[in-house]
Design a protein around this motif. Structure first.
Motif, short mmCIF file in Angstrom:
data_model
loop_
_atom_site.label_atom_id
_atom_site.label_comp_id
_atom_site.label_asym_id
_atom_site.label_seq_id
_atom_site.Cartn_x
_atom_site.Cartn_y
_atom_site.Cartn_z
N LEU A 210 0.89 -1.05 -0.05
CA LEU A 210 -0.17 -0.06 -0.01
C LEU A 210 0.97 1.37 -0.01
CD1 LEU A 210 -2.52 -1.09 2.85
CD2 LEU A 210 -2.87 -1.19 0.43
N ALA A 211 0.89 1.84 -1.12
CA ALA A 211 1.69 3.20 -1.37
C ALA A 211 0.65 4.39 -0.92
CB ALA A 211 2.25 3.47 -2.78
N MET A 212 1.06 5.15 0.40
CA MET A 212 0.11 6.20 0.59
C MET A 212 1.06 7.36 0.84
SD MET A 212 -1.59 3.96 4.02
CE MET A 212 -0.02 3.53 4.82
N MET A 213 0.32 8.45 0.13
CA MET A 213 1.08 9.86 -0.15
C MET A 213 -0.03 11.16 0.28
SD MET A 213 3.42 11.23 -3.41
CE MET A 213 2.28 11.20 -4.48
N ASP A 214 0.64 11.76 1.26
CA ASP A 214 0.18 13.14 1.56
C ASP A 214 0.24 14.11 0.32
OD1 ASP A 214 -0.71 15.51 2.41
OD2 ASP A 214 0.50 15.15 4.16
N THR A 215 -1.33 14.39 -0.10
CA THR A 215 -1.22 15.40 -1.47
C THR A 215 -1.75 16.78 -0.86
OG1 THR A 215 -3.14 14.33 -2.26
CG2 THR A 215 -1.17 13.61 -2.90
N ALA A 251 -4.17 8.32 -2.12
CA ALA A 251 -3.51 9.83 -1.99
C ALA A 251 -4.46 10.08 -0.97
CB ALA A 251 -3.57 10.46 -3.38
N HIS A 252 -4.18 11.26 -0.25
CA HIS A 252 -4.99 12.02 0.76
C HIS A 252 -4.65 13.40 1.05
CE1 HIS A 252 -2.51 12.31 4.53
NE2 HIS A 252 -1.71 11.59 3.75
N ALA A 256 -9.22 10.57 1.96
CA ALA A 256 -8.24 9.59 1.16
C ALA A 256 -9.04 8.84 0.04
CB ALA A 256 -7.65 8.47 2.28
N LYS A 257 -8.40 8.52 -0.94
CA LYS A 257 -9.16 7.64 -1.88
C LYS A 257 -8.00 6.89 -2.66
CE LYS A 257 -8.74 11.85 -5.27
NZ LYS A 257 -9.29 12.62 -5.93
N GLU A 258 -8.57 5.78 -3.41
CA GLU A 258 -7.77 4.94 -4.14
C GLU A 258 -7.43 5.54 -5.80
OE1 GLU A 258 -7.15 0.34 -5.81
OE2 GLU A 258 -8.83 0.97 -4.25
N VAL A 259 -6.39 5.77 -6.01
CA VAL A 259 -6.07 6.37 -7.48
C VAL A 259 -5.31 5.42 -8.33
CG1 VAL A 259 -6.43 8.77 -6.37
CG2 VAL A 259 -4.05 7.48 -6.42
N SER A 260 -5.33 5.75 -9.43
CA SER A 260 -4.42 5.01 -10.59
C SER A 260 -2.94 5.33 -10.26
CB SER A 260 -4.92 5.32 -11.98
OG SER A 260 -4.46 6.46 -12.18
N GLU A 261 -2.22 4.62 -10.83
CA GLU A 261 -0.82 4.95 -10.69
C GLU A 261 -0.38 6.24 -11.57
OE1 GLU A 261 3.72 2.93 -12.03
OE2 GLU A 261 1.68 1.67 -12.21
N GLU A 262 -0.97 6.41 -12.68
CA GLU A 262 -0.64 7.76 -13.32
C GLU A 262 -1.15 8.80 -12.35
OE1 GLU A 262 -1.68 10.07 -17.57
OE2 GLU A 262 -2.43 8.11 -17.10
N PHE A 264 -1.42 8.96 -9.26
CA PHE A 264 -0.58 8.97 -7.94
C PHE A 264 0.58 9.79 -8.26
CE2 PHE A 264 2.51 7.15 -5.14
CZ PHE A 264 1.88 7.31 -3.77
N PHE A 265 1.42 9.55 -9.37
CA PHE A 265 2.47 10.41 -9.53
C PHE A 265 2.47 11.60 -10.56
CE2 PHE A 265 4.03 5.93 -9.05
CZ PHE A 265 5.24 6.15 -8.42
N THR A 266 1.20 12.11 -10.82
CA THR A 266 1.19 13.35 -11.52
C THR A 266 0.30 14.20 -10.98
OG1 THR A 266 -0.31 12.14 -13.03
CG2 THR A 266 1.96 12.06 -13.57
N LYS A 267 -0.81 14.00 -10.26
CA LYS A 267 -1.85 14.66 -9.92
C LYS A 267 -1.85 15.41 -8.56
CE LYS A 267 -7.05 14.86 -9.47
NZ LYS A 267 -8.21 14.02 -9.44
N GLY A 268 -1.72 16.80 -8.39
CA GLY A 268 -1.77 17.34 -7.23
C GLY A 268 -2.90 17.69 -6.62
N GLU A 269 -2.88 18.03 -5.46
CA GLU A 269 -4.11 18.31 -4.47
C GLU A 269 -3.96 19.66 -3.61
OE1 GLU A 269 -7.20 16.87 -4.61
OE2 GLU A 269 -6.58 15.06 -5.72
N SER A 270 -4.96 19.74 -2.70
CA SER A 270 -4.74 20.99 -2.01
C SER A 270 -5.36 20.68 -0.73
CB SER A 270 -5.11 22.21 -2.64
OG SER A 270 -6.39 22.32 -2.88
#
Length: 383
Positions: A210-215, A251-252, A256-262, A264-270
């Motif tokens: 499980l790869a979890m990243m703060d965005t 990503a969260h 939090a939500k499950e996202v695609s690999e693309e 995960f590595f490209t989309k930014g949040e706030s």
């Protein structure tokens, strides 16, 4: 008396020099990569590319070994009627510095460097050779396959690096004995024997990561780059060394939500940060899709640590629940260049569990040590 020498075009000793030089070159390249791994792993042109780039690594030039005297010294040895006397101590200056270093303009010649083109695959071999999924346990569901190399045959044709010396010498002895000239001499290409190998799949218990990243908005460009750098190499490591390993991207921010690999590595949040949301989602996914009896489960979370203070206690409770299901839970905290005192990591210090590991990254060179910390081989434990 006149001597004549005949050198056969098939004389394999003629290739020895080139082979030695090639071997030295390969070792120099590996040495340069290892010395620069921390910088190479965090190289922006690699992380932001499709993974097919070629990297230039600076390497010292390869010189032939030879004696070289420093003619600025007054005393030498082996030069006839010089000023050296019996008992003189000849050696280097204790304060000698590298060429180009020290105060003022230097007069020493520099070392020659050149840049070698190295592919990502070559870098991966060195980066991944000391990494493995830790704490792998026997599970019912065995779908995770890793490749193992086994030498299973000997042939007359192959590459020079795979020469089987023992069998080659036996062939020479046998041929010479049949001719009535016993001994090891006159090796010919027909005597050479080469080891050949097969790649054999080795099935192990299944695993999910499980790869979890703060965005959230507090994750600036630097923090997001560090997190994505770590996960970039993690994904390549898992897919290079293991077949069928499952990777789930989460990503969260406050949610939090499950996202695609693309994504995960490209989309930014706030927005704000509530880390408990991603831990809860991870638990929900594990309970729904990945039974502990069937999977080795790993969870890795990267954040800047700027979490809602009121959420920290809940994070501790959820991490405890994750630890009851996971082989390892890793937390990476990225300290930005402008601030600060962490709120989340100070709470995680309360955790005292052998399968919980936290690291702090302050600059780009910290990505590689984080990989080594989270994916430590069993024989490196405690080392």
């Amino acid at each position: 008396m006149t001597y004549s020498f005949i050198i056969s075009r098939e004389d394999w000793s003629l290739h020895r020099k080139g082979e030695v030089d090639q071997h030295r070159h390969r070792e120099k390249v590996r040495e340069a990569i290892k010395k620069n791994l921390a910088d190479i792993v965090s190289e922006e042109s690699i992380i932001l590319s499709d993974g097919q780039r070629v990297v230039k690594v600076p390497i010292r030039s390869l010189e032939q070994y030879r004696f070289r005297y420093d003619f600025r010294k007054q005393k030498h040895t082996g030069q006839g009627d010089g000023k050296s006397k019996v008992g003189d101590i000849l050696g280097s200056d204790p304060g000698q510095q590298a060429p180009g270093k020290g105060p003022g303009a230097g007069e020493d010649p520099g070392h020659d460097y050149y840049e070698a083109d190295v592919t990502i695959d070559e870098i991966e071999q060195i980066v991944f050779e000391d990494l493995s999924l830790p704490n792998l346990e026997e599970k019912k569901n065995k779908k995770l396959a890793s490749e193992s190399v086994e030498f299973r045959d000997v042939r007359k044709i192959g590459i020079q690096s795979n020469v089987d010396r023992k069998r080659t010498i036996l062939e020479v002895l046998k041929r010479n004995a049949l001719k009535g000239k016993p001994g090891i001499h006159g090796i010919t290409p027909e005597d050479l024997r080469y080891k050949t190998w097969e790649v054999v799949p080795k099935f192990e218990s299944s695993a999910v990561v499980l790869a979890m990243m703060d965005t959230s908005g507090s994750m600036g460009p630097f923090e997001k780059y560090i997190a994505r750098s770590f996960f970039f190499w993690m994904v390549r490591f898992l897919r290079t060394k293991y077949q069928n390993v499952e990777i789930v991207f989460l990503a969260h921010h406050t949610e939090a939500k499950e996202v695609s690999e693309e994504e995960f590595f490209t989309k930014g949040e706030s927005g704000g940060t509530r880390c408990s949301s991603v831990y809860q989602l991870a638990l929900d996914l594990i309970n729904a899709r990945y039974p502990k009896d069937d999977y080795n489960i790993y969870a890795f979370h990267f954040s800047d640590g700027d979490n809602l203070t009121s959420d920290n206690e809940k994070c501790i409770q959820l991490i405890d629940q994750l630890l009851s299901k996971c082989s390892l839970v890793g937390y990476g905290e990225i300290e930005g260049p402008y601030y600060y005192t962490s709120t989340l990591n100070s709470f995680f210090k309360k955790l005292n569990h052998s399968r919980f590991l936290s690291v702090t990254i302050r600059d780009k060179s910290g990505v590689y040590p984080a990989l080594k910390a989270f994916f430590k081989k069993p024989d490196q434990e405690g080392g």
